[in-house]
Design a protein around this motif. Structure first.
Motif, short mmCIF file in Angstrom:
data_model
loop_
_atom_site.label_atom_id
_atom_site.label_comp_id
_atom_site.label_asym_id
_atom_site.label_seq_id
_atom_site.Cartn_x
_atom_site.Cartn_y
_atom_site.Cartn_z
N VAL A 148 0.83 -1.21 0.00
CA VAL A 148 0.00 0.00 0.00
C VAL A 148 0.87 1.26 0.00
N VAL A 149 1.88 1.29 0.87
CA VAL A 149 2.77 2.46 0.97
C VAL A 149 3.52 2.67 -0.34
N SER A 150 3.96 1.58 -0.97
CA SER A 150 4.71 1.67 -2.23
C SER A 150 3.87 2.28 -3.36
N SER A 167 11.90 3.71 -8.59
CA SER A 167 11.20 3.83 -7.31
C SER A 167 10.68 2.47 -6.89
N ILE A 168 10.12 2.41 -5.67
CA ILE A 168 9.59 1.14 -5.16
C ILE A 168 8.15 0.91 -5.62
N HIS A 169 7.65 1.75 -6.53
CA HIS A 169 6.28 1.62 -7.03
C HIS A 169 5.98 0.23 -7.59
N PRO A 170 6.85 -0.34 -8.44
CA PRO A 170 6.57 -1.70 -8.97
C PRO A 170 6.50 -2.76 -7.87
N LEU A 171 7.26 -2.56 -6.79
CA LEU A 171 7.24 -3.53 -5.70
C LEU A 171 5.87 -3.59 -5.04
N GLY A 172 5.15 -2.45 -5.06
CA GLY A 172 3.81 -2.41 -4.47
C GLY A 172 2.88 -3.41 -5.13
N TYR A 173 2.92 -3.49 -6.46
CA TYR A 173 2.07 -4.43 -7.20
C TYR A 173 2.49 -5.88 -6.91
N ILE A 174 3.81 -6.11 -6.80
CA ILE A 174 4.30 -7.46 -6.52
C ILE A 174 3.85 -7.91 -5.13
N PHE A 175 4.03 -7.03 -4.13
CA PHE A 175 3.66 -7.38 -2.76
C PHE A 175 2.17 -7.65 -2.63
N LEU A 176 1.34 -6.77 -3.21
CA LEU A 176 -0.11 -6.94 -3.09
C LEU A 176 -0.60 -8.14 -3.89
N SER A 177 0.11 -8.49 -4.96
CA SER A 177 -0.24 -9.70 -5.72
C SER A 177 0.00 -10.95 -4.87
N LEU A 178 1.10 -10.94 -4.12
CA LEU A 178 1.39 -12.07 -3.23
C LEU A 178 0.33 -12.19 -2.13
N VAL A 179 -0.12 -11.05 -1.63
CA VAL A 179 -1.18 -11.05 -0.60
C VAL A 179 -2.48 -11.59 -1.19
N LEU A 180 -2.78 -11.20 -2.43
CA LEU A 180 -3.99 -11.69 -3.10
C LEU A 180 -3.93 -13.21 -3.29
N ILE A 181 -2.76 -13.71 -3.70
CA ILE A 181 -2.58 -15.16 -3.87
C ILE A 181 -2.82 -15.87 -2.54
N TYR A 182 -2.31 -15.28 -1.46
CA TYR A 182 -2.50 -15.86 -0.13
C TYR A 182 -3.99 -16.00 0.19
N PHE A 183 -4.76 -14.93 -0.05
CA PHE A 183 -6.19 -14.97 0.27
C PHE A 183 -6.95 -15.95 -0.62
#
Length: 315
Positions: A148-150, A167-183
């Motif tokens: 979210v912060v990214s 910037s860390i902007h692309p990391l935001g999509y990667i991190f949230l995609s991993l969270v989505l996979i988890y759910f």
């Protein structure tokens, strides 16, 4: 046999050697950043931190460690075990206070939970499930908040790092995609693992959401403590600072250096606003170590001593 023993010792020694090398490089990097400053300037900044900032940081630390017990409370809801909230809070606080400072929280926190929860009558299998839950949800929360912060306020990375993104902007999509996979997995995986007489199941989505909320408040307070102790409020928003904090925190965790000592400070120094001098940054980081790490550690050790004294007197 001697050859096998030698190979075993080498395998055990490699991670320790890697940690020592990483720690050494971190110290060298800090010294390099401070070559234009003096130790006196670090001490002067420490003394110049307003008292109300120190007291507020201490109050936020107390609240933060109180929130950390939420991971274990949610864990007990997940493993469907009942235990006095006071006993859970006691064990969780000691586990996090020692694990955060000493490092190797996987080992130190695990040993503490096995000891105190075992004394309370919780089976070893259930304690193991609880430990897996706390570590899994810790990273779930970290990925969620970092993602979210990214996206909201992406940190611009120094060009000297020579990374494929600015910037860390692309990391935001990667991190949230991993969270989505988890759910998705938490909803679709209905099978449980049978271990002895116990069943180990995947955490329910509602419990996982609870841990994300706890993690958000937890890391928000932790970053707020450091933000208060640093002279960055005039040059960087709290959200922007939070991005730096998360990167430094993650680097410290991955390094396995006890408490991320040196690694965390090195990343903070390199990513600091240019308006903040290295000596001021290091002074704030030292104050943060004292308030957020060493004071809770001392309290935890005192509580362990009191508990041991009470147990001895009962015998």
């Amino acid at each position: 046999m001697q050859t096998k023993s030698l190979i075993k010792y080498i395998r055990q020694g490699i991670p320790i050697l890697f940690i020592l090398i990483l720690f050494s490089f971190s110290i060298m990097a800090i010294v390099s950043e401070l070559k234009k400053d003096s130790i006196e300037s670090v001490w002067l900044y420490l003394k110049s931190i307003p008292h109300w900032h120190k007291l507020t940081a201490l109050a936020m630390t107390i609240l933060g460690y109180g929130l950390m017990t939420g991971y274990d409370l949610l864990g007990f809801a997940h493993i469907r075990q009942k235990l006095s909230p006071l006993k859970v809070a006691f064990t969780a606080f000691i586990s996090y206070a020692i694990g955060n400072t000493v490092g190797f929280s996987v080992l130190s926190g695990t040993a503490i939970r096995y000891h105190y929860y075992g004394l309370a009558g919780v089976s070893q299998v259930k304690i193991a499930e609880l430990i897996i839950f706390t570590h899994l949800t810790f990273w779930l929360g970290l990925l969620s908040i970092s993602g979210v912060v990214s996206l909201v306020d992406p940190l611009t990375l120094p060009s000297t790092l020579k990374l494929p993104f600015d910037s860390i902007h692309p990391l935001g999509y990667i991190f949230l995609s991993l969270v989505l996979i988890y759910f998705i997995l938490s909803v679709t995986l209905k099978h449980s693992i049978k271990l002895k007489e116990e069943e180990i199941t995947f955490p329910k989505p509602i419990i996982s959401i609870g841990t994300i909320v706890v993690a958000g408040l937890d890391w928000g307070l932790a970053a707020g403590v450091l933000y208060l102790l640093l002279p960055v409020s005039n040059s960087m928003t709290y959200i922007g600072f939070f991005g730096i904090y998360i990167i430094a925190l993650t680097a410290g965790l991955i390094s396995n250096v006890p408490g991320g000592l040196g690694v965390f400070e090195t990343v903070m120094l390199y990513l600091r606003p240019q308006s903040v001098s290295p000596s001021d940054m290091l002074g704030g980081l030292i104050a943060y170590r004292i308030v957020y790490f060493f004071i809770p550690l001392i309290v935890a050790l005192v509580l362990i001593g009191i508990q041991a004294w009470k147990t001895k007197n009962k015998l």
